[in-house]
Design an enzyme around this catalytic site. Structure first.
Site, PDB file in Angstrom:
ATOM      1  N   GLU A  22       0.818  -1.212   0.000  1.00  0.00           N
ATOM      2  CA  GLU A  22       0.000   0.000   0.000  1.00  0.00           C
ATOM      3  C   GLU A  22       0.859   1.271   0.000  1.00  0.00           C
ATOM      4  O   GLU A  22       0.400   2.336   0.414  1.00  0.00           O
ATOM      5  CB  GLU A  22      -0.928  -0.016   1.206  1.00  0.00           C
ATOM      6  CG  GLU A  22      -1.901  -1.176   1.200  1.00  0.00           C
ATOM      7  CD  GLU A  22      -2.710  -1.264   2.473  1.00  0.00           C
ATOM      8  OE1 GLU A  22      -3.675  -0.498   2.604  1.00  0.00           O
ATOM      9  OE2 GLU A  22      -2.361  -2.087   3.345  1.00  0.00           O
ATOM     10  N   LYS A 150      -6.651  -9.705  10.117  1.00  0.00           N
ATOM     11  CA  LYS A 150      -8.076  -9.984   9.899  1.00  0.00           C
ATOM     12  C   LYS A 150      -8.584 -11.179  10.704  1.00  0.00           C
ATOM     13  O   LYS A 150      -9.790 -11.353  10.850  1.00  0.00           O
ATOM     14  CB  LYS A 150      -8.341 -10.187   8.409  1.00  0.00           C
ATOM     15  CG  LYS A 150      -8.186  -8.910   7.584  1.00  0.00           C
ATOM     16  CD  LYS A 150      -8.443  -9.161   6.125  1.00  0.00           C
ATOM     17  CE  LYS A 150      -8.407  -7.861   5.330  1.00  0.00           C
ATOM     18  NZ  LYS A 150      -7.084  -7.189   5.394  1.00  0.00           N
ATOM     19  N   PHE A 194     -14.619 -14.684  -0.222  1.00  0.00           N
ATOM     20  CA  PHE A 194     -13.577 -13.684  -0.445  1.00  0.00           C
ATOM     21  C   PHE A 194     -12.279 -14.202   0.166  1.00  0.00           C
ATOM     22  O   PHE A 194     -12.241 -14.561   1.347  1.00  0.00           O
ATOM     23  CB  PHE A 194     -13.961 -12.341   0.176  1.00  0.00           C
ATOM     24  CG  PHE A 194     -15.025 -11.608  -0.583  1.00  0.00           C
ATOM     25  CD1 PHE A 194     -14.685 -10.738  -1.603  1.00  0.00           C
ATOM     26  CD2 PHE A 194     -16.369 -11.805  -0.294  1.00  0.00           C
ATOM     27  CE1 PHE A 194     -15.668 -10.057  -2.313  1.00  0.00           C
ATOM     28  CE2 PHE A 194     -17.357 -11.140  -0.988  1.00  0.00           C
ATOM     29  CZ  PHE A 194     -17.000 -10.263  -2.013  1.00  0.00           C
ATOM     30  N   SER A 202      -6.555  -1.825   1.865  1.00  0.00           N
ATOM     31  CA  SER A 202      -6.847  -1.172   0.581  1.00  0.00           C
ATOM     32  C   SER A 202      -7.283  -2.163  -0.486  1.00  0.00           C
ATOM     33  O   SER A 202      -7.118  -1.924  -1.674  1.00  0.00           O
ATOM     34  CB  SER A 202      -5.632  -0.372   0.082  1.00  0.00           C
ATOM     35  OG  SER A 202      -5.321   0.665   0.974  1.00  0.00           O
ATOM     36  N   SER A 203      -7.842  -3.298  -0.058  1.00  0.00           N
ATOM     37  CA  SER A 203      -8.331  -4.352  -0.958  1.00  0.00           C
ATOM     38  C   SER A 203      -7.230  -4.965  -1.811  1.00  0.00           C
ATOM     39  O   SER A 203      -7.500  -5.607  -2.823  1.00  0.00           O
ATOM     40  CB  SER A 203      -9.465  -3.824  -1.861  1.00  0.00           C
ATOM     41  OG  SER A 203     -10.558  -3.393  -1.077  1.00  0.00           O
ATOM     42  N   GLU A 232     -13.381 -15.657   3.733  1.00  0.00           N
ATOM     43  CA  GLU A 232     -14.643 -15.285   4.371  1.00  0.00           C
ATOM     44  C   GLU A 232     -15.826 -15.649   3.493  1.00  0.00           C
ATOM     45  O   GLU A 232     -15.786 -15.478   2.257  1.00  0.00           O
ATOM     46  CB  GLU A 232     -14.667 -13.775   4.628  1.00  0.00           C
ATOM     47  CG  GLU A 232     -13.554 -13.289   5.540  1.00  0.00           C
ATOM     48  CD  GLU A 232     -13.473 -11.776   5.628  1.00  0.00           C
ATOM     49  OE1 GLU A 232     -12.751 -11.292   6.512  1.00  0.00           O
ATOM     50  OE2 GLU A 232     -14.132 -11.085   4.809  1.00  0.00           O
ATOM     51  N   ALA A 233     -16.873 -16.124   4.124  1.00  0.00           N
ATOM     52  CA  ALA A 233     -18.121 -16.352   3.405  1.00  0.00           C
ATOM     53  C   ALA A 233     -18.679 -15.016   2.924  1.00  0.00           C
ATOM     54  O   ALA A 233     -18.566 -13.993   3.610  1.00  0.00           O
ATOM     55  CB  ALA A 233     -19.129 -17.041   4.322  1.00  0.00           C
ATOM     56  N   SER A 343     -11.382  10.496   0.833  1.00  0.00           N
ATOM     57  CA  SER A 343     -11.531   9.173   1.445  1.00  0.00           C
ATOM     58  C   SER A 343     -12.784   9.133   2.313  1.00  0.00           C
ATOM     59  O   SER A 343     -13.294  10.157   2.760  1.00  0.00           O
ATOM     60  CB  SER A 343     -10.305   8.832   2.293  1.00  0.00           C
ATOM     61  OG  SER A 343      -9.150   8.713   1.496  1.00  0.00           O
TER      62      SER A 343
END
EC number: 6.3.2.4
Length: 375
Positions: A22, A150, A194, A202-203, A232-233, A343
């Site tokens: 990032e 996460k 995902f 930032s994906s 993740e579901a 943002s």
């Protein structure tokens, strides 16, 4: 560390760039802050961190760090290196060159670490600043580390009574030892899923996987950024965000009006990197979100609870899904959210009555009021 003496500007070192994926996002964030900070009140010392980890002194021209025509800015290594803790004390900055006498830049009053991702947002830089006895904006070591991970943030959320969605965490050894067991566990979540690097933002590195056939490729992409990943579901629901700002003194955390991310579709199946930073019309923020008053109140209460759950300080953005049956599912907390003027975090606070300029000032004042060390 003593407070700044009266009658002089407060010296603020802006740290940006960094070693993570990032890097460019951090540079864009720094451009926004450099352009908006009160130059009459603060003396800004911009320090970029190159991708190889070298700290270099910037000339402070914010435009060179902005996102221009989709080009990603980058801090370049140079012959001069900026070091913290040199010169007259631990809070001093000094510039060194090979075979030359070091040049002192003097002490700084506070550091604003505008760093996203690993080696910046994850507690590493925060630990360095604690060791140097330097005040800094934002979350401390523990909150930064938990908020970056996460998996462990979900553990903290669940302990605080917040609802999280179904997920599987996959370590490097698990994937190398028995990939089929991982595939089977993901199958129990149900597709789509995902696949995400555990410690990136930032994906970056995130893939939406529609079926088992795409899983291994998505895992390989996530593992390019972090050998620990979380899968993740998919949750059907509206994407709702809420800004949190630390309270002064013993006051409770303050929360913004919630905002809703609206992805315009097309090439974007979710709020990915390009939708966030590159394509101007790929996504928009609706703030305040069109929600019943009682749901707005619940979003704000849960956002503050998430902030406290990870022992956050300074600022955070908390992201939720609001499902069709009226349930809030927390997605994540970001202890150094995107912080350009456009943002989501600054926009939500602007809609709540706190401008970008004033938000920067408030964050610096919170850092100055907070001691270093255990607290």
């Amino acid at each position: 560390m003593p407070n700044p003496s009266p009658g002089r500007k407060i010296r603020v070192a802006l740290l940006f760039g960094g070693r993570s994926s990032e890097h460019a996002v951090s540079c864009v964030t720094a451009a926004g802050v450099m352009n908006a900070i009160d130059q009459d009140k603060y003396e800004v010392v911009p320090v970029g961190i190159a991708k190889d980890g070298q700290w270099v002194l910037s000339d402070g021209d914010w435009q060179q760090w902005a996102l221009n025509a989709g080009e990603m800015p980058e801090v370049r290594s140079g012959s001069e290196t900026v070091r913290l803790g040199g010169g007259s004390g631990r809070t001093g900055l000094v510039v060194t060159r090979p075979n030359e006498v070091p040049r002192e830049l003097g002490d700084v009053d506070v550091v604003f670490p505008l760093l996203h991702g690993a080696f910046g947002e994850d507690g590493t830089v925060q630990g360095l600043l604690e060791l140097a006895d330097v005040r800094y904006v934002g979350a401390g070591v523990l909150a930064s580390a938990v908020g970056m991970d996460k998996h462990y943030m979900k553990v903290a959320f669940e302990a605080a009574g917040l609802k999280v969605g179904p997920y599987v965490t996959v370590t490097d050894k698990e994937w190398r030892r028995d990939p089929q067991s991982v595939r089977d566990a993901v199958g129990l979540l149900g597709y789509p899923v995902f696949v995400k690097p555990c410690r990136a933002g930032s994906s970056v590195g995130i893939t939406r996987v529609e079926s088992a056939e795409g899983l291994d490729t998505a895992i390989a992409e996530a593992r390019r950024h972090d050998l620990r990943i979380v899968i993740e579901a998919s949750i059907t629901g509206r994407e709702i965000e809420c800004g949190v700002l630390e309270g002064r003194g013993s006051d409770a955390p303050r929360t913004s009006l919630p905002g809703e991310i609206v992805v315009q579709g097309g090439a974007h199946k979710f709020y990915d990197f390009e939708a966030k930073y590159v394509e101007d019309n790929a996504a928009s923020l609706s703030c305040p979100a069109d929600l019943p008053p009682e749901v707005i109140a619940e979003v704000r209460e849960q956002a503050a609870r998430a902030f406290d759950a990870v022992s956050a300080e300074g600022l955070s953005r908390v992201d939720f899904f609001y499902t069709p049956d009226g349930e809030l599912v927390i997605n994540e907390i970001n202890t150094m959210p995107g912080f350009t003027p456009i943002s989501m975090y600054p926009q939500m606070w602007a809609a709540t009555g706190l401008s970008y300029h004033d938000l920067i000032d408030e964050l610096i004042q919170l850092a100055l009021d907070r001691p270093t060390g255990l607290r």
